[in-house]
Design a protein around this motif. Structure first.
Motif, mmCIF file in Angstrom:
data_model
loop_
_atom_site.group_PDB
_atom_site.id
_atom_site.type_symbol
_atom_site.label_atom_id
_atom_site.label_comp_id
_atom_site.label_asym_id
_atom_site.label_seq_id
_atom_site.Cartn_x
_atom_site.Cartn_y
_atom_site.Cartn_z
ATOM 1 N N ALA A 41 73.122 36.918 48.420
ATOM 2 C CA ALA A 41 73.606 35.943 49.409
ATOM 3 C C ALA A 41 72.200 35.555 49.888
ATOM 4 O O ALA A 41 71.448 36.240 50.176
ATOM 5 C CB ALA A 41 74.538 36.664 50.703
ATOM 6 N N PRO A 42 72.129 34.184 50.082
ATOM 7 C CA PRO A 42 70.961 33.527 50.858
ATOM 8 C C PRO A 42 70.871 34.023 52.018
ATOM 9 O O PRO A 42 69.683 34.043 52.599
ATOM 10 C CB PRO A 42 71.137 32.047 50.453
ATOM 11 C CG PRO A 42 72.661 31.888 50.505
ATOM 12 C CD PRO A 42 73.104 33.120 49.700
ATOM 13 N N GLU A 43 71.869 34.133 52.910
ATOM 14 C CA GLU A 43 71.722 34.497 54.313
ATOM 15 C C GLU A 43 72.707 35.984 54.531
ATOM 16 O O GLU A 43 73.598 36.146 53.876
ATOM 17 C CB GLU A 43 72.142 33.617 55.070
ATOM 18 C CG GLU A 43 71.207 32.324 55.373
ATOM 19 C CD GLU A 43 71.403 31.363 56.586
ATOM 20 O OE1 GLU A 43 72.780 31.246 57.066
ATOM 21 O OE2 GLU A 43 70.684 30.555 56.892
ATOM 22 N N LEU A 67 70.221 35.034 59.118
ATOM 23 C CA LEU A 67 68.888 34.847 58.655
ATOM 24 C C LEU A 67 68.787 34.866 57.125
ATOM 25 O O LEU A 67 69.579 35.587 56.395
ATOM 26 C CB LEU A 67 67.893 35.679 59.264
ATOM 27 C CG LEU A 67 67.722 35.755 60.923
ATOM 28 C CD1 LEU A 67 66.768 37.076 61.255
ATOM 29 C CD2 LEU A 67 67.138 34.636 61.616
ATOM 30 N N PRO A 68 67.773 34.192 56.638
ATOM 31 C CA PRO A 68 67.721 34.383 55.149
ATOM 32 C C PRO A 68 67.281 35.791 54.840
ATOM 33 O O PRO A 68 66.647 36.560 55.493
ATOM 34 C CB PRO A 68 66.315 33.367 55.188
ATOM 35 C CG PRO A 68 66.280 32.468 56.134
ATOM 36 C CD PRO A 68 66.708 33.405 57.332
ATOM 37 N N LEU A 80 65.155 40.060 56.416
ATOM 38 C CA LEU A 80 65.882 40.991 56.565
ATOM 39 C C LEU A 80 65.566 42.248 55.823
ATOM 40 O O LEU A 80 65.044 42.218 55.007
ATOM 41 C CB LEU A 80 67.391 41.121 56.740
ATOM 42 C CG LEU A 80 67.856 39.917 57.778
ATOM 43 C CD1 LEU A 80 68.387 38.525 57.151
ATOM 44 C CD2 LEU A 80 69.060 40.306 58.586
ATOM 45 N N ILE A 81 65.804 43.434 56.275
ATOM 46 C CA ILE A 81 65.933 44.515 55.583
ATOM 47 C C ILE A 81 67.210 45.154 55.333
ATOM 48 O O ILE A 81 67.872 45.257 56.060
ATOM 49 C CB ILE A 81 64.935 45.568 56.140
ATOM 50 C CG1 ILE A 81 63.631 45.396 56.336
ATOM 51 C CG2 ILE A 81 65.006 47.030 55.495
ATOM 52 C CD1 ILE A 81 62.595 45.902 57.131
ATOM 53 N N ARG A 82 67.635 45.260 54.232
ATOM 54 C CA ARG A 82 68.653 46.045 53.525
ATOM 55 C C ARG A 82 68.612 47.419 53.646
ATOM 56 O O ARG A 82 67.741 48.097 53.358
ATOM 57 C CB ARG A 82 69.314 45.646 52.076
ATOM 58 C CG ARG A 82 70.519 45.899 51.920
ATOM 59 C CD ARG A 82 70.649 45.492 50.229
ATOM 60 N NE ARG A 82 72.067 45.748 49.904
ATOM 61 C CZ ARG A 82 72.446 46.717 49.019
ATOM 62 N NH1 ARG A 82 71.594 47.415 48.554
ATOM 63 N NH2 ARG A 82 73.445 46.732 48.779
ATOM 64 N N PHE A 83 69.813 48.034 53.886
ATOM 65 C CA PHE A 83 70.115 49.625 54.270
ATOM 66 C C PHE A 83 71.286 49.835 53.571
ATOM 67 O O PHE A 83 72.202 49.322 53.559
ATOM 68 C CB PHE A 83 70.009 50.064 55.580
ATOM 69 C CG PHE A 83 68.865 49.902 56.552
ATOM 70 C CD1 PHE A 83 67.776 50.858 56.509
ATOM 71 C CD2 PHE A 83 68.608 48.730 57.202
ATOM 72 C CE1 PHE A 83 66.501 50.524 57.318
ATOM 73 C CE2 PHE A 83 67.492 48.352 57.789
ATOM 74 C CZ PHE A 83 66.451 49.292 57.653
ATOM 75 N N VAL A 84 71.065 51.009 52.769
ATOM 76 C CA VAL A 84 72.273 51.680 52.081
ATOM 77 C C VAL A 84 72.815 53.211 52.776
ATOM 78 O O VAL A 84 71.925 53.644 53.321
ATOM 79 C CB VAL A 84 72.301 51.453 50.618
ATOM 80 C CG1 VAL A 84 72.082 50.005 49.961
ATOM 81 C CG2 VAL A 84 70.926 52.536 50.173
ATOM 82 N N ARG A 85 73.756 53.347 52.384
ATOM 83 C CA ARG A 85 74.307 54.775 52.806
ATOM 84 C C ARG A 85 74.436 55.847 51.579
ATOM 85 O O ARG A 85 75.195 55.480 50.425
ATOM 86 C CB ARG A 85 75.721 54.756 53.333
ATOM 87 C CG ARG A 85 76.409 56.108 53.684
ATOM 88 C CD ARG A 85 77.816 55.897 54.266
ATOM 89 N NE ARG A 85 78.429 57.115 54.541
ATOM 90 C CZ ARG A 85 79.119 57.796 53.740
ATOM 91 N NH1 ARG A 85 79.066 57.508 52.383
ATOM 92 N NH2 ARG A 85 79.541 59.038 53.811
#
Length: 228
Positions: A10-12, A22-23, A27-32
């Motif tokens: 996704a672009p945002e 935000l774009p 951002l920073i992505r987190f996973v479980r």
């Protein structure tokens, strides 16, 4: 699978700490993980539901304080209180790894004399200087930048310590390095930009025009501290 692709492509995305859209690059992505531990996914490659936080230490601390990351997964998740510091370390490690790739691609020149010559003869796009290096070398290379008319086009990066540059480049006592133009070099600089934005500090050295003049920073340091 479609939901996972949407999450990563996704672009945002919306930051769980600030609730701002935000774009994705900001951002920073987190996973479980299967055991419930929250893991940073800087490359956005890990499968599973993602939770996103603005890529700054301030937003990360806010997300941890508000327990927003754990809530974002909508299932039990364990967030290390030191997650903001862990993200910083990972971003730093990724940037240094890319510098190592640039070295292997022949896009890094080390050593004061070689760097000075490269400023005259090579397509240098950045100087990478140890933040704990001597001020005299900074001044002299600033003078070289001005002398060759490159003060406005060559970046000065002073984000890493000499020991870190040693490990990344497989050399000893690295203080000055020239980064030549190329895709890997651009990727390294992009990771440096992300790291300094995360920290909220200026990761570049003194302005080359200032460095070319009398040194104000580090006054009283011995002049002969430049090594490689």
């Amino acid at each position: 699978m479609a939901e996972r692709d949407d999450d990563r492509k996704a672009p945002e995305r919306t930051c769980v700490a600030t609730r701002r859209a935000l774009p994705a690059d900001d951002l920073i992505r987190f996973v479980r993980a299967p055991d419930g531990a929250v893991t940073p996914d800087l490359k956005r490659e890990l499968p599973g539901r993602g939770v996103w936080v603005t890529a700054t230490a301030e937003a990360m601390r806010l997300a941890v304080k508000r327990k927003a990351i754990a809530r974002g997964f909508k299932e039990p998740a364990t967030v290390d209180p030191a997650l903001p510091e862990r993200v910083d370390e990972l971003m730093e490690r990724h940037a240094l790894a890319m510098l190592g790739f640039a070295q292997k691609a022949g896009r890094v020149i080390c050593g004061f004399a070689k760097v000075e010559a490269a400023l005259r003869d090579e397509p240098v796009i950045a100087l990478v200087e140890a933040e704990d290096g001597g001020a005299d070398g900074v001044r002299k290379l600033g003078q070289a930048l001005a002398r060759h008319g490159k003060a406005s086009e060559v970046r000065v990066v002073r984000t890493f310590r000499s020991a870190q540059l040693d490990l990344a480049l497989g050399r000893s006592n690295v203080v000055h390095a020239a980064l030549l133009a190329g895709p890997v070099s651009a990727a390294f600089l992009a990771r440096c930009d992300a790291l300094v934005r995360y920290r909220g500090v200026n990761g570049e050295g003194p302005d080359p025009a200032d460095a070319a003049g009398p040194t104000r920073r580090g006054a009283g340091e011995p002049a002969g501290t430049d090594r490689a």
